[in-house]
Scaffold this motif. Structure first.
Motif, mmCIF file in Angstrom:
data_model
loop_
_atom_site.group_PDB
_atom_site.id
_atom_site.type_symbol
_atom_site.label_atom_id
_atom_site.label_comp_id
_atom_site.label_asym_id
_atom_site.label_seq_id
_atom_site.Cartn_x
_atom_site.Cartn_y
_atom_site.Cartn_z
ATOM 1 N N ARG A 38 -6.813 7.027 -4.372
ATOM 2 C CA ARG A 38 -7.764 7.950 -3.743
ATOM 3 C C ARG A 38 -8.597 8.712 -4.762
ATOM 4 N NH1 ARG A 38 -3.368 11.252 -0.766
ATOM 5 N NH2 ARG A 38 -2.559 10.836 -2.819
ATOM 6 N N THR A 39 -8.139 8.759 -5.996
ATOM 7 C CA THR A 39 -8.859 9.494 -7.036
ATOM 8 C C THR A 39 -9.090 8.565 -8.221
ATOM 9 O OG1 THR A 39 -6.845 10.233 -8.156
ATOM 10 C CG2 THR A 39 -7.679 11.644 -6.364
ATOM 11 N N LEU A 40 -9.917 9.023 -9.151
ATOM 12 C CA LEU A 40 -10.169 8.240 -10.358
ATOM 13 C C LEU A 40 -8.875 8.049 -11.149
ATOM 14 C CD1 LEU A 40 -12.033 6.803 -12.312
ATOM 15 C CD2 LEU A 40 -12.570 9.017 -13.346
ATOM 16 N N GLY A 41 -8.069 9.090 -11.261
ATOM 17 C CA GLY A 41 -6.795 8.991 -11.981
ATOM 18 C C GLY A 41 -5.859 7.970 -11.348
ATOM 19 N N GLU A 42 -5.792 7.984 -10.016
ATOM 20 C CA GLU A 42 -4.945 7.023 -9.316
ATOM 21 C C GLU A 42 -5.463 5.599 -9.494
ATOM 22 O OE1 GLU A 42 -4.398 8.169 -5.235
ATOM 23 O OE2 GLU A 42 -3.367 10.023 -5.784
ATOM 24 N N LEU A 43 -6.771 5.441 -9.497
ATOM 25 C CA LEU A 43 -7.362 4.115 -9.707
ATOM 26 C C LEU A 43 -7.060 3.608 -11.115
ATOM 27 C CD1 LEU A 43 -9.084 1.734 -8.792
ATOM 28 C CD2 LEU A 43 -11.105 3.017 -9.527
ATOM 29 N N GLN A 44 -7.184 4.486 -12.109
ATOM 30 C CA GLN A 44 -6.866 4.093 -13.485
ATOM 31 C C GLN A 44 -5.401 3.685 -13.605
ATOM 32 O OE1 GLN A 44 -8.154 7.688 -15.446
ATOM 33 N NE2 GLN A 44 -10.123 6.789 -16.032
ATOM 34 N N LEU A 45 -4.520 4.467 -12.999
ATOM 35 C CA LEU A 45 -3.092 4.147 -13.026
ATOM 36 C C LEU A 45 -2.837 2.809 -12.344
ATOM 37 C CD1 LEU A 45 -0.119 4.939 -13.556
ATOM 38 C CD2 LEU A 45 -0.152 5.981 -11.268
ATOM 39 N N TYR A 46 -3.465 2.589 -11.214
ATOM 40 C CA TYR A 46 -3.314 1.341 -10.469
ATOM 41 C C TYR A 46 -3.682 0.151 -11.345
ATOM 42 C CZ TYR A 46 -3.849 -2.023 -6.627
ATOM 43 O OH TYR A 46 -3.735 -3.114 -5.799
ATOM 44 N N GLU A 59 3.520 3.585 -6.372
ATOM 45 C CA GLU A 59 3.805 4.703 -5.467
ATOM 46 C C GLU A 59 4.799 5.686 -6.093
ATOM 47 O OE1 GLU A 59 4.647 3.659 -1.425
ATOM 48 O OE2 GLU A 59 2.829 2.449 -1.288
ATOM 49 N N THR A 60 5.732 5.169 -6.872
ATOM 50 C CA THR A 60 6.693 6.052 -7.544
ATOM 51 C C THR A 60 5.959 6.968 -8.521
ATOM 52 O OG1 THR A 60 8.369 4.336 -7.361
ATOM 53 C CG2 THR A 60 8.807 6.112 -8.922
ATOM 54 N N PHE A 61 5.032 6.408 -9.290
ATOM 55 C CA PHE A 61 4.236 7.224 -10.215
ATOM 56 C C PHE A 61 3.484 8.312 -9.450
ATOM 57 C CE2 PHE A 61 4.938 4.089 -13.482
ATOM 58 C CZ PHE A 61 4.692 4.738 -14.677
ATOM 59 N N ILE A 62 2.836 7.937 -8.356
ATOM 60 C CA ILE A 62 2.040 8.896 -7.574
ATOM 61 C C ILE A 62 2.940 9.985 -7.008
ATOM 62 C CG2 ILE A 62 0.558 9.164 -5.541
ATOM 63 C CD1 ILE A 62 -0.735 7.730 -7.983
ATOM 64 N N GLN A 63 4.086 9.593 -6.466
ATOM 65 C CA GLN A 63 5.009 10.577 -5.886
ATOM 66 C C GLN A 63 5.523 11.557 -6.935
ATOM 67 O OE1 GLN A 63 7.966 8.087 -4.053
ATOM 68 N NE2 GLN A 63 6.646 7.580 -2.319
ATOM 69 N N GLN A 64 5.660 11.085 -8.182
ATOM 70 C CA GLN A 64 6.146 11.939 -9.262
ATOM 71 C C GLN A 64 5.012 12.697 -9.949
ATOM 72 O OE1 GLN A 64 9.350 12.424 -10.167
ATOM 73 N NE2 GLN A 64 10.173 10.984 -8.687
ATOM 74 N N GLY A 65 3.788 12.502 -9.481
ATOM 75 C CA GLY A 65 2.645 13.179 -10.093
ATOM 76 C C GLY A 65 2.199 12.533 -11.394
ATOM 77 N N GLY A 66 2.505 11.274 -11.575
ATOM 78 C CA GLY A 66 2.196 10.584 -12.829
ATOM 79 C C GLY A 66 0.921 9.780 -12.775
ATOM 80 N N ASP A 67 -0.178 10.408 -12.368
ATOM 81 C CA ASP A 67 -1.438 9.656 -12.281
ATOM 82 C C ASP A 67 -2.360 9.920 -13.462
ATOM 83 O OD1 ASP A 67 -2.104 12.230 -11.623
ATOM 84 O OD2 ASP A 67 -3.425 11.689 -9.971
#
Length: 96
Positions: A38-46, A59-67
């Motif tokens: 949903r965000t640039l950080g999440e896209l980069q992580l993906y 999803e584990t990274f996102i849930q832990q705030g690791g984006d």
């Protein structure tokens, strides 16, 4: 006497034995759909996890705030290994 076929027995145009329908794949009831970035950080992580064949951990990274991919890139070995351990990722070839 001419018989009119009932609507339930009528074949669609081009139907019959020669026109078989291909069964459509069905999702298993337990199959979950992965959340999309949903965000640039999440896209980069993906994209980073996809490239590393670790997308199942997204999803584990996102849930832990690791984006924050920049934080992952700048982390020293100790910090990086701690982050990976939090995510449940075992990395071979690194001291643990």
């Amino acid at each position: 006497m001419h018989r009119v076929p009932s609507p339930t027995t009528e074949q669609p145009p081009g139907g019959g034995d020669s026109a078989r329908r291909t069964p459509q794949p069905r999702l298993k009831p337990s199959a979950r759909v992965m959340a999309l970035p949903r965000t640039l950080g999440e896209l980069q992580l993906y994209r980073v996890l996809q490239r590393a064949n670790l997308l199942s951990y997204y999803e584990t990274f996102i849930q832990q705030g690791g984006d924050d991919v920049q934080q992952l890139c700048e982390a020293g070995e100790e910090e990086f290994l701690e982050i990976m351990a939090l995510m449940g990722i075992k990395l071979w070839g690194f001291k643990q």
